[in-house]
Structure formats: structure tokens, C-alpha cells
Scaffold this motif. Structure first.
Motif, short mmCIF file in Angstrom:
data_model
loop_
_atom_site.label_atom_id
_atom_site.label_comp_id
_atom_site.label_asym_id
_atom_site.label_seq_id
_atom_site.Cartn_x
_atom_site.Cartn_y
_atom_site.Cartn_z
N ILE A 1 56.24 37.89 35.60
CA ILE A 1 56.50 38.43 36.94
C ILE A 1 55.75 37.67 38.05
O ILE A 1 55.86 38.02 39.21
CB ILE A 1 56.14 39.93 37.02
CG1 ILE A 1 54.65 40.17 36.76
CG2 ILE A 1 56.98 40.72 36.02
CD1 ILE A 1 54.21 41.62 36.94
N GLY A 2 54.96 36.66 37.69
CA GLY A 2 54.26 35.87 38.69
C GLY A 2 52.85 36.36 38.96
O GLY A 2 52.50 37.51 38.67
N HIS A 3 52.04 35.47 39.53
CA HIS A 3 50.63 35.80 39.75
C HIS A 3 50.42 36.86 40.82
O HIS A 3 49.49 37.68 40.74
CB HIS A 3 49.83 34.54 40.10
CG HIS A 3 50.40 33.75 41.25
ND1 HIS A 3 50.25 34.12 42.56
CD2 HIS A 3 51.12 32.60 41.26
CE1 HIS A 3 50.84 33.23 43.34
NE2 HIS A 3 51.38 32.29 42.58
N TYR A 4 51.31 36.91 41.84
CA TYR A 4 51.13 37.85 42.95
C TYR A 4 51.21 39.30 42.49
O TYR A 4 50.32 40.11 42.74
CB TYR A 4 52.17 37.54 44.03
CG TYR A 4 52.20 38.53 45.17
CD1 TYR A 4 51.28 38.44 46.20
CD2 TYR A 4 53.15 39.55 45.21
CE1 TYR A 4 51.30 39.34 47.26
CE2 TYR A 4 53.19 40.45 46.25
CZ TYR A 4 52.26 40.35 47.27
OH TYR A 4 52.28 41.25 48.31
N LEU B 1 35.43 27.42 45.40
CA LEU B 1 35.48 28.34 46.54
C LEU B 1 35.71 29.78 46.07
O LEU B 1 35.05 30.71 46.58
CB LEU B 1 36.60 27.93 47.50
CG LEU B 1 36.71 28.79 48.77
CD1 LEU B 1 35.45 28.68 49.61
CD2 LEU B 1 37.94 28.41 49.59
N ILE B 2 36.59 29.96 45.10
CA ILE B 2 36.81 31.30 44.55
C ILE B 2 35.52 31.80 43.89
O ILE B 2 35.14 32.97 44.04
CB ILE B 2 37.97 31.30 43.54
CG1 ILE B 2 39.28 30.86 44.21
CG2 ILE B 2 38.13 32.68 42.91
CD1 ILE B 2 39.74 31.73 45.35
N ARG B 3 34.84 30.90 43.19
CA ARG B 3 33.57 31.29 42.57
C ARG B 3 32.51 31.63 43.63
O ARG B 3 31.69 32.52 43.44
CB ARG B 3 33.05 30.17 41.67
CG ARG B 3 33.67 30.18 40.29
CD ARG B 3 33.12 29.06 39.43
NE ARG B 3 31.69 28.89 39.58
CZ ARG B 3 30.76 29.69 39.07
NH1 ARG B 3 31.12 30.74 38.35
NH2 ARG B 3 29.47 29.43 39.25
N ALA C 1 47.18 31.23 40.34
CA ALA C 1 47.33 31.21 41.80
C ALA C 1 46.56 30.03 42.40
O ALA C 1 47.06 29.35 43.30
CB ALA C 1 46.82 32.52 42.40
N ILE C 2 45.36 29.77 41.90
CA ILE C 2 44.59 28.62 42.38
C ILE C 2 45.37 27.34 42.15
O ILE C 2 45.45 26.47 43.03
CB ILE C 2 43.22 28.55 41.65
CG1 ILE C 2 42.33 29.71 42.08
CG2 ILE C 2 42.52 27.22 41.94
CD1 ILE C 2 41.07 29.86 41.23
N LYS D 1 45.07 27.15 53.29
CA LYS D 1 44.78 28.46 53.86
C LYS D 1 44.90 29.56 52.81
O LYS D 1 44.12 30.52 52.80
CB LYS D 1 45.74 28.75 55.02
CG LYS D 1 45.49 30.10 55.71
CD LYS D 1 46.46 30.32 56.85
CE LYS D 1 47.84 30.63 56.34
NZ LYS D 1 48.77 31.03 57.43
N GLU D 2 45.87 29.43 51.91
CA GLU D 2 46.07 30.45 50.88
C GLU D 2 44.86 30.58 49.96
O GLU D 2 44.54 31.67 49.48
CB GLU D 2 47.33 30.14 50.06
CG GLU D 2 48.64 30.37 50.80
CD GLU D 2 48.99 29.22 51.75
OE1 GLU D 2 49.96 29.36 52.52
OE2 GLU D 2 48.30 28.18 51.71
#
Length: 406
Positions: free
Chosen positions: A79-82, A145-147, A129-130, A17-18
Motif C-alpha cells: 500500500i506504499g510508505h505513506y 537528518l532523520i536520525r 520514504a527516505i 523539502k520532503e
């Protein structure tokens, strides 16, 4: 027909879902980035710059992209991807709006540099993140899907951009870009809360291997720089060719560029699912994609028929559909157990470096030798990139044999 639709939708199955939420955010962000395809036309027609000056301005576009990709890799590991993605989206939203106001050569160079620095912080972060949200066996389709989200937005963006230019001028593009980046940033904060993310893999530790020490990966990155160099011509020098050699309007150019995104939306995911089930290597597929992209430049030199522009666009689109997901997947898989931020930053930087040299060199080639010689040059560079990737394929087989023998 029913089986065809079932097969199409089944190709999207099994993704978390993410990943879907991330694709929605990316779709909204990308739908607004309509300034970029029209940037060369904006600078020549609206601002009155020469091709040589536009080439140098677009060099600052690439420099900002390199800086942003490097910072994005560092920030993602820190600091992370978010947080990195949120800073990029919200920061670039304000800078896109401000970009319409500079009018001198150097202020536009500075503005382009700052916009791309902040905007491209997003790129390494979204790749990480992916990787964090997807299962290893689904990475290539997650990237795809991101593409798809990027290209669905891109299919609508240039067409809408052409309409905005035709009705209200170039200024509206900057406002739409800014607002859509802001909307994407707000959705990121609302939908992808840090508590929903998967913790970063434990193997990414301080003494893990970095991308710069991986010699085979550096060969791959150099080949991707060359591929990026030829690919970006479709979004800087090629629109000028459409306008000057075939007298297409901004609306027609936008629709032709939109064909790229529409074809990717319809066909890339089923194509990738089909190709994933074959026993070919990721680098082998990247070779095929690079060759097809090179052929797109060759064919448009063969005839003055305006329909050849669509043939060229479809060839480069097919090449893109194959080369980008499998090159991205190769980079992600190569980074397993290592410093993933550094690997994905270097992958992003490969295309950023292409922006530094590609736009400017393309403009200078056209200015000095014309479109025909420039397109033959791009085809030759594609063959060179394919040769590098063939060498890499051979070296990877030797590396794999050495691992197995040990």
C-alpha cells in the motif's frame, strides 16, 4: 567561528523539502517516546516485577518489534510508505495510552507486544520514504537528518520524562507518548500528501531479488543483530546500572541519556559529511562504529568514578553516529534494483531481534553474574561483530571484482 557555523549549515544543503518534512514528523513522534528508556525502571519500581520478569517482558517488546517490522515491509510493498506510516502513528497513539492500565505479567507482555507491533510498522516505511524522496548521492545525509530528528527528540524526551516522573509519576509518560504519536500522524496526513511523494522506483517488481536470497546481505544483517544486541543495553540494563551502582536518580539518568541525543544533534551531520568525502567503505565505517560502542562498555569497568559514565555515553554516541547512518546507507544501496521493502524490513528486523534477546539476556546476565561480567561480555560481542564485518568487507571486494571482470 563564522566559518565553523557556515560549514555546519552547509552540511544540511541539497536535501529535498520532503525529507525535511519527514524529519519534523519524526521529531515530534520521537520526542514523545519517553516510556521506552524508563520501561525497565517502571516495571521494577512502579509495578514491582523482578529482573527476570522484566527480561521476559522486554522479550515481548522485541517480538512485537519483529512482527511490526515484517508487517511494515509487507504493507509498504502493498500500500506504499505513506499509508503504512499513517496507520502506525495513529494506531500506536491509542495503544501507548492504554499500555498504562494492564497490571499482571501476561497482560503487560501482551500490551508491550501490541504496542511495538503497531509502532514498528513505521520503520521499514520511513526507510523506503527516505529512498523515494532523496537523491542517491544524498541518501546517507538524508538518513542522518532523520536520525537527527530522532535524537533531538530523544535528547528532550528522557529529560522531560524524568521531570514528569519526579512530579506526577509514570502515568503521565503514557499520555504524552500517545498524544505525540497522534500529533505526528496528523502532521503526516497534512504535510506529506501522497501527491507530493515520488513514485516508487519501477525496478521494484514482482520477480526482483529479495533480501533473504542475498547471502552477503545476510552476513551484514547478522552483524547488525549483534551490534543491536550490545547497543540496546544502554536503554534497558544500563539505566539499572546507573541507579543501582552509582545511585543516580531518574532525572539524572534522563539527563545522561539526553546527552546522547544532544551530541548527535550537534555533531552527526558535519561528521557524516566529512566522512562521506573520504574513500572508505560504508562497512569499514560500521566496523569503526561497532568498535567504539564496544569500548564504551569496557571503560566503565575500569573505575568507580561517576564521570566515567559520561565517557562511556560519549563513546557509544560516537559509535552510533558512525555505525547507524552508514549501515542504513549500505542497506539502501544494496536494495537498488531489488525488492526494497524486503531489504529494509530485514534491516529493521535485525534490531528487532536484538530487542528479543538483548534485553532478556542482559537482565539474566546481570542477575547471574553482575554488571562487570555483563559489560565485558558486551565488549567481546562487539569484537565478534567487527570480525564478521571484516569478513563481509573482504567478500564484497571479491564480489565487486567479479562484477568488473565480467
Amino acid at each position: 567561528m563564522k566559518n565553523l557555523f557556515r560549514s555546519y549549515f552547509e552540511s544540511f544543503g541539497g536535501l529535498r523539502k520532503e525529507i525535511w518534512l519527514l524529519s519534523v514528523i519524526t521529531l515530534i513522534n520521537r520526542a514523545g517516546t519517553m516510556v521506552i528508556p524508563f520501561l525497565s525502571l517502571y516495571l521494577t519500581k512502579s509495578r514491582g516485577f523482578s529482573l527476570e520478569e522484566v527480561g521476559w517482558i522486554l522479550t515481548f517488546f522485541g517480538l512485537g518489534s519483529v512482527t511490526g517490522s515484517w508487517l511494515g515491509g509487507k504493507m509498504t510493498d502493498k500500500i506504499g510508505h505513506y499509508r503504512t506510516m499513517a496507520i502506525s502513528l495513529i494506531g500506536s497513539s491509542f495503544l501507548f495510552v492504554l499500555l498504562q492500565f494492564p497490571d499482571s505479567f501476561w497482560t503487560i507482555c501482551l500490551g508491550i507486544y501490541l504496542v511495538m507491533t503497531v509502532a514498528d510498522i513505521f520503520r521499514p516505511a520511513v526507510f523506503v520514504a527516505i529512498s523515494a524522496y532523496s537523491k542517491p548521492q544524498n541518501r546517507t545525509r538524508s538518513v542522518t537528518l532523520i536520525r537527527l530528528a530522532i535524537n533531538l527528540g530523544f535528547s528532550a524526551g528522557p529529560a522531560l520524562g524524568g521531570i514528569i516522573i519526579a512530579t506526577g509519576g509514570y502515568s503521565g509518560l503514557f499520555w504524552v507518548d500517545g498524544l505525540t504519536c497522534l500529533a505526528a500522524g496528523i502532521l503526516l496526513l497534512k504535510l506529506l500528501h501522497p501527491k507530493r511523494s515520488i513514485p516508487e522506483p519501477e525496478e521494484i517488481i514482482v520477480d526482483a531479488k529479495t533480501a533473504i536470497s542475498d547471502r552477503l546481505y545476510l552476513v551484514f544483517i547478522f552483524a547488525m543483530m549483534i551490534f543491536g544486541f550490545i547497543f540496546i543495553q544502554y536503554f534497558s540494563t544500563m539505566p539499572l546500572y546507573y541507579a543501582e551502582s552509582h545511585q543516580l536518580t531518574e532525572l539524572e539518568i534522563g539527563l545522561l541519556l539526553g546527552l546522547n541525543g544532544l551530541a548527535i544533534f550537534l555533531f552527526e551531520m558535519p561528521l557524516i559529511k566529512f566522512m562521506e568525502n573520504r574513500k572508505h567503505t560504508a562497512t569499514g565505517y560500521v566496523i569503526l562504529g561497532t568498535l567504539l560502542s564496544g569500548l564504551s562498555f569496557l571503560v566503565i569497568n575500569l573505575t568507580d568514578w561517576v564521570g566515567i559514565l559520561m565517557v562511556g555515553m560519549l563513546l557509544v554516541t560516537l559509535g552510533e553516529m558512525i555505525a547507524f547512518p552508514f549501515s542504513n546507507s549500505f542497506a539502501l544501496n544494496r536494495s537498488d534494483g531489488k525488492k526494497r521493502g524486503s531489504y529494509m524490513a530485514l534491516y529493521s528486523i535485525a534490531f528487532s531481534v536484538s530487542h528479543i534477546f538483548g534485553h532478556n539476556s542482559g537482565m539474566q546476565l546481570i542477575d547471574s553474574f553482575g554488571f562487570e561480567i555483563t559489560w565485558y561480555t558486551m565488549f567481546g560481542l562487539a569484537l565478534f561483530a567487527c570480525t564478521l564485518l571484516l569478513i563481509l568487507n573482504s567478500l564484497l571486494k571479491k564480489e565487486s571484482s567479479g562484477v568488473h571482470s565480467n
